[in-house]
Design a protein around this motif. Structure first.
Motif, PDB file in Angstrom:
ATOM      1  N   LYS A   1       0.834  -1.217   0.000  1.00 18.24           N
ATOM      2  CA  LYS A   1       0.000   0.000   0.000  1.00 18.24           C
ATOM      3  C   LYS A   1       0.865   1.263   0.000  1.00 18.24           C
ATOM      4  CE  LYS A   1      -3.507   2.491   2.635  1.00 18.24           C
ATOM      5  NZ  LYS A   1      -4.206   2.988   1.441  1.00 18.24           N
TER       6      LYS A   1
ATOM      7  N   ASP B   1      -6.481  -1.988   0.261  1.00 19.10           N
ATOM      8  CA  ASP B   1      -6.648  -0.681  -0.355  1.00 19.10           C
ATOM      9  C   ASP B   1      -5.400  -0.227  -1.119  1.00 19.10           C
ATOM     10  OD1 ASP B   1      -8.118   1.592  -0.956  1.00 19.10           O
ATOM     11  OD2 ASP B   1      -7.244   2.715   0.718  1.00 19.10           O
ATOM     12  N   VAL B   2      -4.943  -1.065  -2.018  1.00 25.40           N
ATOM     13  CA  VAL B   2      -3.754  -0.720  -2.805  1.00 25.40           C
ATOM     14  C   VAL B   2      -4.186  -0.291  -4.202  1.00 25.40           C
ATOM     15  CG1 VAL B   2      -1.490  -1.499  -3.594  1.00 25.40           C
ATOM     16  CG2 VAL B   2      -2.495  -2.481  -1.520  1.00 25.40           C
TER      17      VAL B   2
END
Ligand SMILES: [Zn+2]
Ligand SMILES: [Zn+2]
Lengths: 493, 493
Positions: B133, B253-254
């Motif tokens: 991330k 959430d990358v």
């Protein structure tokens, strides 16, 4: 890379932390005290590992692998080991998770509690000697010369990337011998291997010595070590080699049948270096522009940066660059051609300076016309234009890499010498520590009480009793009691 | 080495266990389910590692290192990952020990309880994607091609050396890509790298395929694998490569900024092989005399054994042996001269047979007279006397090593083909599994329910849907429902 690094002179500690992160060496992870070693940092560690592994094998050692977990009861088998060893260990108590009742998370299954807790190895003497008991019966099984590359965990409250982390990578050698002398020889040999590696590959001069009783490894009869000097005047222990006597053999009942038909306890050693060496390498040589890597440990030894406008120019320069790359690679030089069009030359210059690449070659259209190259040295931050007529480029580069390696070593060597000062009074001693730093060579009365008092008063520890110290009558810096030779004090990492 | 091994035909499982121990490959440790990899076994693993590492780097990957510990909460972030993944994990709950009140042992300090438990990594997707991330912002950061060599722990109740242990060594590749197609290409590429390694180095023919939904890695969209056939007719999964889609990118959430200015989730892959390969290597080729190692992975390729009476004879033979060693070493052949006087030649012959050394050279006084050598092959257990006049020994040995490598592969290849049988009825299917074993190529209706029913009835699982299968109309072996191609079933390790 964005804005410049903090300056060493302003905040050495911040400079170090920022350098480690910005040069893509390592970063803190979400798990307290555990680091992520990033690809560029890891590629340096791989070079360290590869060279040490060669040296271990040349001295007759083989690698093996022992369990990550140690039964809790093992730790108390060697009395001084558990007594002296820090008890900040990661403890495994359960072996299963299960879904929480709401199904949204996992919880530890209370039914899956281990009968005996397992300790994540902080070092492996106990588990290895419990294994050696089965491997050693006769003098024909000796010497047993084994090394392990592994991760270990020592729970640390205050951590610093590479220098002190809860999990770190290291190697630990564990050897078993038929005689005391052979074990001592092995201990000294491995200290010498470490010193040679530090000096020839890391360009890091070290002092070889013996630890005082107080600083000895828990379970060892004698601890040999190499000590290095960092740019901020603090010492760093770069490797240790322990003569274990028969302590672990007795604790784990490891005996062997002698040639003469007797039954005797085995003599042991252990020795290790860790990812801490990365910290030493960074702190010893780097400057306010970034890393300075000795060529022998640089993952990229030469970078070629094209200076061009438009694709047509880049294409012509690429032909020349690939020619150069082929020549250098044929000689075993690691070289990178950075032809990315997403970054400008100025950005790339700063980037490879930050990453410590020893030699940078800039190549523009005029260089093609003139048959020249602009060659910049990372260690001196100087550059010159080399005309290639009559020059064998690969030989020139090999010579320059050697020169850089030697120059980095000499600089560190001079610094270490400048930073080693004799003190004959307590005032001198304190003043050197406070104003100059470095190693202080001073007399000490040989007692643990004095050693601890000095530490309390000055924050300096005895780094070692140097192996090459001269016999010299003197008086202890603190108590005035008689002493037969100086020891090396310093504030240390 | 003492008495002979158990025979494969009598007790394959016992034969395997005894071979692993007697050939000094590995042994069980005092910690349940954790093995000790002994020096000789580890030296084979080092050769496996070294070659795979070269192949990973040739395909653009770099190594890095991520933490051993994973915060418990991470495991539940990717829903199907925790859902499908076995929950038999080692759980760290405390970070300190202390002395017991009687001072004789150590206990876990109850005050040193972690707020959130840490899991010893069973695989590192979660901790790595939480790191990615921060590493990935823009398309310029992609692809990210990283591999890690590490130890992992999956608590196992029934363990077997190398094949299933609670702690094992492996590599895990974790890559991130801008497009779905690029991630799929990477997944397939790494399966092909594994297959090439198995075939060229391990002399192990494999079937490449895709796992069914049921057998897929938890968190993967598709799992590719290579499957090998062991001598007892059981299959062994030798490596897997997973296309992760955007599953982990979404869980952690990358996202990345695309060239066109958008913001998209990253596409991922992961792939791994482990010390399980050691089990495959041992079981695929070895015989009742011991290990049979393909020359490309043999730590000792040639052993020279002197046949002599008395020191004077040994001295003369040693001169010749050292000459031979120098010639072979210059060509990169690893050769050992076993001149120990503590063991007899017959013992040494059996010992190196047990350890799978591909070529044994016996050298006696008569060989010196005749300018000859006795050369024995481990794979065929044949020997012949070679007259050296006009023969370039090193070329002869290189040729013979190649021949042995090829012969071992061909033998395994023929075996695998013989052990792949088509079945068109349920009776045939069961009969093949019970009487012959091996892969059974059969039609399946494509449902998980049928797959599980077949497993329940026959103990055979779908090893894979082979990549090279032909389109073929058929009927499911169990349900009679239509199928468009055969899949490979087998009982498996
Ligand atoms: Zn020291
Ligand atoms: Zn498969």
């Amino acid at each position: 890379m964005s804005k410049g690094l903090p300056k060493r002179s302003e905040d050495y500690s911040l400079w170090y932390n920022e350098l480690v992160k910005r040069a893509d060496l390592a970063e803190n992870s979400a798990v307290r005290g555990c680091m992520v070693i990033k690809p560029y940092g890891y590629s340096i560690w791989e070079k360290i590992q590869a060279q040490l592994d060669i040296m271990f094998k040349e001295t007759g050692h083989s690698n093996a692998y022992f369990p990550l977990f140690i039964p809790k009861s093992y730790l108390s088998k060697e009395a001084s080991h558990i007594e002296g060893f820090a008890k900040e260990c990661a403890v495994v108590t359960h072996y299963r998770l299960k879904n929480s009742e709401d199904g949204k998370s996992v919880i530890v299954d209370p039914d899956a509690k281990l009968e005996e807790e397992l300790i994540v190895r902080p070092t492996s003497e106990t588990v290895i000697w419990s294994t050696y008991k089965n491997w050693i019966q006769s003098y024909r099984d000796l010497p047993l010369l084994v090394n392990q590359w592994a991760n270990v965990v020592r729970w640390e409250m205050r951590t610093r990337l590479f220098l002190r982390t809860s999990e770190f990578l290291w190697q630990e050698g564990h050897t078993a011998h038929a005689t005391k002398q052979e074990a001592i020889d092995e201990t000294v040999q491995m200290m010498n291997v470490y010193a040679q590696f530090a000096q020839e590959f890391m360009a890091l001069p070290v002092v070889k010595g013996v630890k005082t009783e107080n600083e000895r490894f828990a379970g060892a009869v004698d601890t040999y070590c190499i000590e290095a000097m960092m740019q901020d005047g603090k010492a760093l222990q770069a490797g240790t080699s322990h003569f274990l006597g028969q302590n672990f053999a007795k604790a784990f009942d490891v005996k062997f049948a002698t040639k003469e038909g007797g039954l005797e306890y085995v003599w042991g050693t252990s020795w290790g270096v860790s990812t801490r060496l990365m910290g030493a390498l960074i702190m010893a040589h780097s400057d306010d522009n970034g890393l300075v890597l000795p060529p022998k440990l640089a993952p990229i030894q030469v970078v070629i940066i094209p200076i061009y406008r438009g694709d047509a120019e880049l294409e012509i320069l690429s032909i020349k660059a690939k020619e150069i790359m082929a020549k250098l690679k044929a000689k075993g030089i690691s070289v990178k051609f950075d032809n990315r069009d997403t970054f400008k030359p100025g950005w790339k210059f700063a980037e490879y300076e930050l990453k410590g690449v020893p030699i940078r070659i800039a190549l523009g259209p005029r260089d093609l016309e003139n048959n020249s190259l602009e060659i910049a040295r990372r260690d001196t931050l100087t550059k010159e234009t080399i005309h290639l007529d009559g020059v064998i480029l690969e030989d020139y580069i090999i010579g320059l890499l050697d020169e850089i390696q030697e120059n980095i070593y000499q600089k560190a060597f001079s610094f270490k010498n400048e930073m080693t000062t004799e003190a004959d009074t307590w005032e001198e001693f304190q003043s050197i520590l406070d104003n100059k730093g470095g190693f202080v060579s001073a007399h000490w009365d040989g007692t643990t009480a004095t050693e601890e008092k000095i530490k309390e008063l000055s924050k300096a520890t005895i780094r070692c009793i140097p192996l090459d110290r001269k016999e010299e009558e003197g008086k202890c810096i603190l108590t005035g009691q008689p002493s037969s030779g100086r020891v090396l004090f310093a504030r240390a990492y």
